[in-house]
Design a protein around this motif. Structure first.
Motif, PDB file in Angstrom:
ATOM      1  N   HIS A  23      74.884  43.877 -68.140  1.00 39.75           N
ATOM      2  CA  HIS A  23      74.605  43.368 -66.800  1.00 39.75           C
ATOM      3  C   HIS A  23      73.839  44.383 -65.943  1.00 39.75           C
ATOM      4  O   HIS A  23      73.107  44.005 -65.031  1.00 39.75           O
ATOM      5  CB  HIS A  23      75.900  42.947 -66.106  1.00 39.75           C
ATOM      6  CG  HIS A  23      76.451  41.654 -66.632  1.00 39.75           C
ATOM      7  ND1 HIS A  23      75.840  40.439 -66.405  1.00 39.75           N
ATOM      8  CD2 HIS A  23      77.532  41.388 -67.407  1.00 39.75           C
ATOM      9  CE1 HIS A  23      76.525  39.477 -66.996  1.00 39.75           C
ATOM     10  NE2 HIS A  23      77.556  40.022 -67.612  1.00 39.75           N
ATOM     11  N   ASN A  24      73.980  45.664 -66.271  1.00 41.86           N
ATOM     12  CA  ASN A  24      73.250  46.696 -65.523  1.00 41.86           C
ATOM     13  C   ASN A  24      71.826  46.894 -66.031  1.00 41.86           C
ATOM     14  O   ASN A  24      71.021  47.569 -65.391  1.00 41.86           O
ATOM     15  CB  ASN A  24      74.001  48.029 -65.590  1.00 41.86           C
ATOM     16  CG  ASN A  24      75.289  48.004 -64.788  1.00 41.86           C
ATOM     17  OD1 ASN A  24      75.419  47.205 -63.866  1.00 41.86           O
ATOM     18  ND2 ASN A  24      76.222  48.877 -65.128  1.00 41.86           N
ATOM     19  N   ASP A  25      71.526  46.321 -67.195  1.00 41.93           N
ATOM     20  CA  ASP A  25      70.189  46.452 -67.781  1.00 41.93           C
ATOM     21  C   ASP A  25      69.242  45.477 -67.088  1.00 41.93           C
ATOM     22  O   ASP A  25      69.504  44.275 -67.016  1.00 41.93           O
ATOM     23  CB  ASP A  25      70.269  46.136 -69.283  1.00 41.93           C
ATOM     24  CG  ASP A  25      68.974  46.440 -70.018  1.00 41.93           C
ATOM     25  OD1 ASP A  25      67.903  46.484 -69.378  1.00 41.93           O
ATOM     26  OD2 ASP A  25      69.037  46.622 -71.246  1.00 41.93           O
ATOM     27  N   THR A  26      68.141  45.991 -66.580  1.00 43.78           N
ATOM     28  CA  THR A  26      67.194  45.153 -65.844  1.00 43.78           C
ATOM     29  C   THR A  26      66.053  44.621 -66.708  1.00 43.78           C
ATOM     30  O   THR A  26      65.184  43.914 -66.217  1.00 43.78           O
ATOM     31  CB  THR A  26      66.591  45.939 -64.662  1.00 43.78           C
ATOM     32  OG1 THR A  26      65.934  47.103 -65.179  1.00 43.78           O
ATOM     33  CG2 THR A  26      67.675  46.359 -63.673  1.00 43.78           C
ATOM     34  N   SER A  27      66.043  44.975 -67.991  1.00 44.61           N
ATOM     35  CA  SER A  27      64.956  44.544 -68.863  1.00 44.61           C
ATOM     36  C   SER A  27      64.960  43.031 -69.063  1.00 44.61           C
ATOM     37  O   SER A  27      66.011  42.444 -69.335  1.00 44.61           O
ATOM     38  CB  SER A  27      65.054  45.230 -70.220  1.00 44.61           C
ATOM     39  OG  SER A  27      64.115  44.674 -71.134  1.00 44.61           O
ATOM     40  N   ASP A  32      72.266  39.135 -74.855  1.00 40.61           N
ATOM     41  CA  ASP A  32      73.719  39.276 -74.882  1.00 40.61           C
ATOM     42  C   ASP A  32      74.264  38.689 -76.172  1.00 40.61           C
ATOM     43  O   ASP A  32      74.331  37.481 -76.343  1.00 40.61           O
ATOM     44  CB  ASP A  32      74.336  38.564 -73.671  1.00 40.61           C
ATOM     45  CG  ASP A  32      75.859  38.588 -73.698  1.00 40.61           C
ATOM     46  OD1 ASP A  32      76.420  39.333 -74.526  1.00 40.61           O
ATOM     47  OD2 ASP A  32      76.480  37.877 -72.895  1.00 40.61           O
ATOM     48  N   LEU A  33      74.667  39.566 -77.100  1.00 33.58           N
ATOM     49  CA  LEU A  33      75.273  39.124 -78.348  1.00 33.58           C
ATOM     50  C   LEU A  33      76.742  39.490 -78.399  1.00 33.58           C
ATOM     51  O   LEU A  33      77.345  39.563 -79.470  1.00 33.58           O
ATOM     52  CB  LEU A  33      74.530  39.735 -79.545  1.00 33.58           C
ATOM     53  CG  LEU A  33      73.079  39.285 -79.699  1.00 33.58           C
ATOM     54  CD1 LEU A  33      72.443  39.941 -80.916  1.00 33.58           C
ATOM     55  CD2 LEU A  33      72.981  37.770 -79.811  1.00 33.58           C
ATOM     56  N   VAL A  34      77.330  39.743 -77.236  1.00 30.84           N
ATOM     57  CA  VAL A  34      78.753  40.024 -77.143  1.00 30.84           C
ATOM     58  C   VAL A  34      79.504  38.744 -76.831  1.00 30.84           C
ATOM     59  O   VAL A  34      80.296  38.235 -77.612  1.00 30.84           O
ATOM     60  CB  VAL A  34      79.048  41.084 -76.061  1.00 30.84           C
ATOM     61  CG1 VAL A  34      80.548  41.362 -75.985  1.00 30.84           C
ATOM     62  CG2 VAL A  34      78.289  42.374 -76.361  1.00 30.84           C
ATOM     63  N   PHE A  35      79.236  38.173 -75.661  1.00 26.95           N
ATOM     64  CA  PHE A  35      79.917  36.952 -75.251  1.00 26.95           C
ATOM     65  C   PHE A  35      79.072  35.716 -75.507  1.00 26.95           C
ATOM     66  O   PHE A  35      79.584  34.624 -75.683  1.00 26.95           O
ATOM     67  CB  PHE A  35      80.289  37.031 -73.766  1.00 26.95           C
ATOM     68  CG  PHE A  35      81.332  38.071 -73.510  1.00 26.95           C
ATOM     69  CD1 PHE A  35      82.642  37.838 -73.844  1.00 26.95           C
ATOM     70  CD2 PHE A  35      81.004  39.289 -72.948  1.00 26.95           C
ATOM     71  CE1 PHE A  35      83.619  38.794 -73.619  1.00 26.95           C
ATOM     72  CE2 PHE A  35      81.969  40.252 -72.718  1.00 26.95           C
ATOM     73  CZ  PHE A  35      83.275  40.003 -73.057  1.00 26.95           C
ATOM     74  N   GLY A  36      77.730  35.868 -75.487  1.00 26.18           N
ATOM     75  CA  GLY A  36      76.864  34.742 -75.784  1.00 26.18           C
ATOM     76  C   GLY A  36      76.956  33.656 -74.734  1.00 26.18           C
ATOM     77  O   GLY A  36      77.326  33.882 -73.594  1.00 26.18           O
ATOM     78  N   THR A  37      76.611  32.457 -75.133  1.00 25.54           N
ATOM     79  CA  THR A  37      76.638  31.329 -74.210  1.00 25.54           C
ATOM     80  C   THR A  37      76.778  30.053 -74.995  1.00 25.54           C
ATOM     81  O   THR A  37      76.467  29.999 -76.183  1.00 25.54           O
ATOM     82  CB  THR A  37      75.352  31.277 -73.368  1.00 25.54           C
ATOM     83  OG1 THR A  37      75.424  30.161 -72.486  1.00 25.54           O
ATOM     84  CG2 THR A  37      74.120  31.128 -74.230  1.00 25.54           C
ATOM     85  N   PHE A  38      77.232  29.018 -74.342  1.00 24.77           N
ATOM     86  CA  PHE A  38      77.341  27.713 -74.983  1.00 24.77           C
ATOM     87  C   PHE A  38      76.289  26.774 -74.409  1.00 24.77           C
ATOM     88  O   PHE A  38      76.538  25.601 -74.193  1.00 24.77           O
ATOM     89  CB  PHE A  38      78.744  27.136 -74.774  1.00 24.77           C
ATOM     90  CG  PHE A  38      79.785  27.837 -75.585  1.00 24.77           C
ATOM     91  CD1 PHE A  38      79.952  27.533 -76.917  1.00 24.77           C
ATOM     92  CD2 PHE A  38      80.583  28.814 -75.022  1.00 24.77           C
ATOM     93  CE1 PHE A  38      80.909  28.178 -77.682  1.00 24.77           C
ATOM     94  CE2 PHE A  38      81.545  29.462 -75.779  1.00 24.77           C
ATOM     95  CZ  PHE A  38      81.703  29.147 -77.099  1.00 24.77           C
ATOM     96  N   HIS A 369      65.805  48.434 -77.824  1.00 29.28           N
ATOM     97  CA  HIS A 369      65.447  47.013 -77.899  1.00 29.28           C
ATOM     98  C   HIS A 369      66.205  46.152 -76.887  1.00 29.28           C
ATOM     99  O   HIS A 369      65.987  44.941 -76.842  1.00 29.28           O
ATOM    100  CB  HIS A 369      65.701  46.479 -79.315  1.00 29.28           C
ATOM    101  CG  HIS A 369      64.788  47.077 -80.346  1.00 29.28           C
ATOM    102  ND1 HIS A 369      63.442  46.777 -80.424  1.00 29.28           N
ATOM    103  CD2 HIS A 369      65.035  47.972 -81.348  1.00 29.28           C
ATOM    104  CE1 HIS A 369      62.898  47.451 -81.436  1.00 29.28           C
ATOM    105  NE2 HIS A 369      63.841  48.187 -82.013  1.00 29.28           N
ATOM    106  N   HIS A 370      67.108  46.744 -76.134  1.00 28.80           N
ATOM    107  CA  HIS A 370      67.868  46.020 -75.099  1.00 28.80           C
ATOM    108  C   HIS A 370      68.699  44.886 -75.685  1.00 28.80           C
ATOM    109  O   HIS A 370      68.876  43.843 -75.058  1.00 28.80           O
ATOM    110  CB  HIS A 370      66.925  45.471 -74.019  1.00 28.80           C
ATOM    111  CG  HIS A 370      66.012  46.509 -73.441  1.00 28.80           C
ATOM    112  ND1 HIS A 370      66.412  47.404 -72.473  1.00 28.80           N
ATOM    113  CD2 HIS A 370      64.727  46.826 -73.749  1.00 28.80           C
ATOM    114  CE1 HIS A 370      65.406  48.218 -72.185  1.00 28.80           C
ATOM    115  NE2 HIS A 370      64.375  47.891 -72.941  1.00 28.80           N
ATOM    116  N   ILE A 371      69.213  45.098 -76.880  1.00 30.97           N
ATOM    117  CA  ILE A 371      70.066  44.115 -77.552  1.00 30.97           C
ATOM    118  C   ILE A 371      71.480  44.668 -77.598  1.00 30.97           C
ATOM    119  O   ILE A 371      71.705  45.784 -78.064  1.00 30.97           O
ATOM    120  CB  ILE A 371      69.550  43.805 -78.967  1.00 30.97           C
ATOM    121  CG1 ILE A 371      68.186  43.101 -78.876  1.00 30.97           C
ATOM    122  CG2 ILE A 371      70.543  42.947 -79.739  1.00 30.97           C
ATOM    123  CD1 ILE A 371      67.525  42.866 -80.205  1.00 30.97           C
TER     124      ILE A 371
END
Length: 404
Positions: A23-27, A32-38, A369-371
């Motif tokens: 969330h602090n990354d502005t790129s 987001d491969l931690v929580f992801g999304t549905f 790579h901001h991943i």
């Protein structure tokens, strides 16, 4: 006198640390491969049809006092237990099955651990290696003295180390608590076969071990709600007394509503009222009573055939998307020529893909790579989509080819 400032300073770790950094990354490239999304490809959330259909239903019914109970809304807990074991009418009436509404799946684990420690004098718990990161923490904070892991993943073959699993629990002391992922194992995505579950049940019965199931992804492993409860139903059929921590965070995309249930399965219901008092006291000492809206919403959907069908269709669409994402991701990695074999991407099941990257490789992916992913290289498949899969595959290929 001890003061708050005297408490040892610790840094964030695990999921929280990675999520904060994301969330602090502005790129604009960040993934987001931690929580992801549905979300679907057009950005809309799955399950929105259910929300729209259910928008007029009453979930803040203060005319009923049952939501004030520490053990929660009985209509919800009964519906939740029925989702796991199907027809429970007689056993529910006889006091052989009951539920405790909890603050999410983590809350169910905590309440169960407190009960086992305080009232059954359990001191030893085994959980998989690797496993959901809070398993050890919850039981340690609940008074368990021996926090052990049983072998689960063979990191070389990327398959279940079933022989090691059996050996470890065969040597477990009597009355040890065994944490079992019912389906969609987190983080490996590898589940036992039915024959393997039968063997585990035999060992646990012989060793007089206490099963504690954790099911957070029902329906997301096989694609079938009932199929994913096979292990739980088998242990029930075999006459075990056990606990099951149940989460609705992913099934209903209700992370922030913290909807969970602790199912308690007994051989006899003669002391059910006493047991409920014990659970009530534990809940009262931690958070007094569970929240209302999320559980009432889930209860309404599960008990209304029309709403259930609408939710079920949305849920299946979400699961099918995950399956397709796995196939596309594997293809992208193979087309990039990323070092290694990638069949495990499609062999694994559920939300998570375990890439088995080193800590250095995970760090490289984050900073160059901001991943974002947790250190074991576990990613949430729902964080991938047609717009970023190619980018992620290229980044992984680049990372694996670096001497890090």
């Amino acid at each position: 006198m001890v003061q708050f400032n005297d408490v040892p300073v610790v840094g964030q770790n695990g999921y929280i640390e990675v999520d904060t950094a994301f969330h602090n990354d502005t790129s604009p490239l960040k993934v987001d491969l931690v929580f992801g999304t549905f979300r679907s490809e057009d950005g809309s959330l799955y399950l929105l049809p259910v929300v729209k259909k259910a928008e007029n239903m009453v979930v803040n019914d203060t005319s009923s006092h049952d939501y004030l109970s520490p053990t929660g809304i009985e209509g919800f807990t009964k519906s939740a237990c029925r989702l796991l074991l199907d027809d429970i009418e007689k056993q529910w009436k006889d006091g052989m099955i009951f539920g405790v509404q909890c603050v999410g799946g983590a809350g169910a684990l905590k309440i169960g651990a407190e009960f086992l420690s305080r009232h059954m004098n359990c001191t030893t718990v085994y959980y998989p290696d690797p496993s959901y990161e809070i398993h050890g923490t919850v039981f340690s904070f609940s008074g368990f003295q021996n926090i052990l892991q049983y072998r689960y993943l063979n990191r070389e073959t990327k398959l279940i180390d079933f022989e090691g699993f059996c050996e470890d629990i065969s040597n477990a002391p009597i009355d040890s608590v065994i944490i079992l992922h019912a389906c969609g194992h987190n983080p490996t995505g590898l589940d036992l076969t039915k024959e393997q579950w039968k063997i585990i049940a035999e060992i646990m019965k012989e060793r007089q071990l206490i099963p504690f199931f954790d099911i957070a992804y029902q329906g997301m492993a096989s694609g079938d709600i009932e199929e994913d409860t096979w292990a739980i139903r088998h242990f029930h059929k075999e006459g075990f007394e056990f606990l099951c921590a149940q989460s609705f965070s992913k099934m209903f995309t209700m992370y922030n509503e913290r909807v969970g249930n602790l199912m308690v399965v007994l051989k006899s219901g003669f002391n059910i009222e006493s047991l409920k008092v014990h659970f009530e006291r534990i809940v009262r000492s931690i958070y007094s009573n569970p929240p209302n809206h999320g559980a009432r919403t889930v209860s309404k959907i599960l008990s209304d055939p029309e709403l259930y069908d609408e939710w079920s269709n949305s849920f299946k669409a979400m699961v099918n998307r995950i399956i397709e994402i796995r196939k596309t991701f594997r293809k992208a990695l193979e087309e990039e020529g990323a070092p290694g074999k990638w069949n495990h991407v499609t062999d694994q099941k559920g939300m998570f893909i375990l890439l088995s990257l080193t800590d250095s490789q995970v760090e490289y992916l984050r900073y160059f790579h901001h991943i974002y992913m947790v250190n074991c290289g576990r990613i949430n498949a729902t964080g991938l989509n047609t717009k970023n899969i190619s980018y992620v595959a290229k980044a992984i290929n680049d990372t694996l080819r670096k001497n890090i």
